[in-house]
Write a protein that holds these residues in place. Structure first.
Motif, mmCIF file in Angstrom:
data_model
loop_
_atom_site.group_PDB
_atom_site.id
_atom_site.type_symbol
_atom_site.label_atom_id
_atom_site.label_comp_id
_atom_site.label_asym_id
_atom_site.label_seq_id
_atom_site.Cartn_x
_atom_site.Cartn_y
_atom_site.Cartn_z
ATOM 1 N N ALA A 14 0.766 -0.861 -0.115
ATOM 2 C CA ALA A 14 0.083 0.049 -0.122
ATOM 3 C C ALA A 14 0.862 1.782 0.096
ATOM 4 N N PRO A 15 2.007 1.166 0.958
ATOM 5 C CA PRO A 15 2.575 3.066 0.994
ATOM 6 C C PRO A 15 3.139 3.129 -0.626
ATOM 7 N N GLY A 19 3.122 6.298 -2.785
ATOM 8 C CA GLY A 19 4.226 6.326 -3.097
ATOM 9 C C GLY A 19 4.900 6.897 -4.699
ATOM 10 N N LEU A 20 4.426 5.535 -5.881
ATOM 11 C CA LEU A 20 4.445 5.978 -7.009
ATOM 12 C C LEU A 20 3.440 6.297 -7.430
ATOM 13 N N GLY A 46 -0.715 -1.851 -5.979
ATOM 14 C CA GLY A 46 -1.704 -2.049 -5.449
ATOM 15 C C GLY A 46 -3.134 -2.671 -5.577
ATOM 16 N N VAL A 47 -2.808 -3.616 -6.932
ATOM 17 C CA VAL A 47 -3.764 -4.436 -6.865
ATOM 18 C C VAL A 47 -2.860 -6.287 -6.437
ATOM 19 N N LEU A 48 -1.671 -6.152 -5.719
ATOM 20 C CA LEU A 48 -0.889 -7.362 -5.055
ATOM 21 C C LEU A 48 -1.458 -6.836 -4.114
ATOM 22 N N CYS A 61 -4.262 0.892 -0.660
ATOM 23 C CA CYS A 61 -4.482 0.334 -1.826
ATOM 24 C C CYS A 61 -5.174 0.705 -2.793
ATOM 25 N N TRP A 62 -6.355 1.488 -2.317
ATOM 26 C CA TRP A 62 -7.120 1.978 -3.388
ATOM 27 C C TRP A 62 -6.924 3.305 -4.102
#
Length: 86
Positions: A14-15, A19-20, A46-48, A61-62
């Motif tokens: 998630a972080p 960040g990306l 995010g999907v992972l 993540c979303w």
């Protein structure tokens, strides 16, 4: 890791995705290639994070997924808008 902890590398999805995604949003207006690459990586992480079995912050993540998608779609939209498509 200490014995009995529940930390895993999946807690960083998630972080890293956020960040990306932020890097993709900022570089959208300056460097389209960097924005696309960072956005694709943000979408991937995010999907992972969403499909991982480890308890992660799904809201983050979303958010990373959404910012990464915007970072990918804006350069593509600019490309199609100013060149007339393919």
């Amino acid at each position: 890791m200490a014995t009995g902890t529940t930390d895993s590398p999946a807690t960083l999805y998630a972080p890293v995705s956020i960040g990306l995604g932020v890097i993709a949003l900022i570089s959208t207006f300056f460097l389209g290639i960097l924005a696309t690459l960072a956005g694709l990586l943000a979408i991937t992480f995010g999907v992972l994070g969403l499909v991982s079995s480890v308890e992660v912050n799904r809201i983050r993540c979303w958010i990373g997924l959404a910012t990464g998608a915007v970072g990918v779609l804006f350069p593509v939209w600019f490309l199609f808008g100013y060149t007339g498509g393919f």
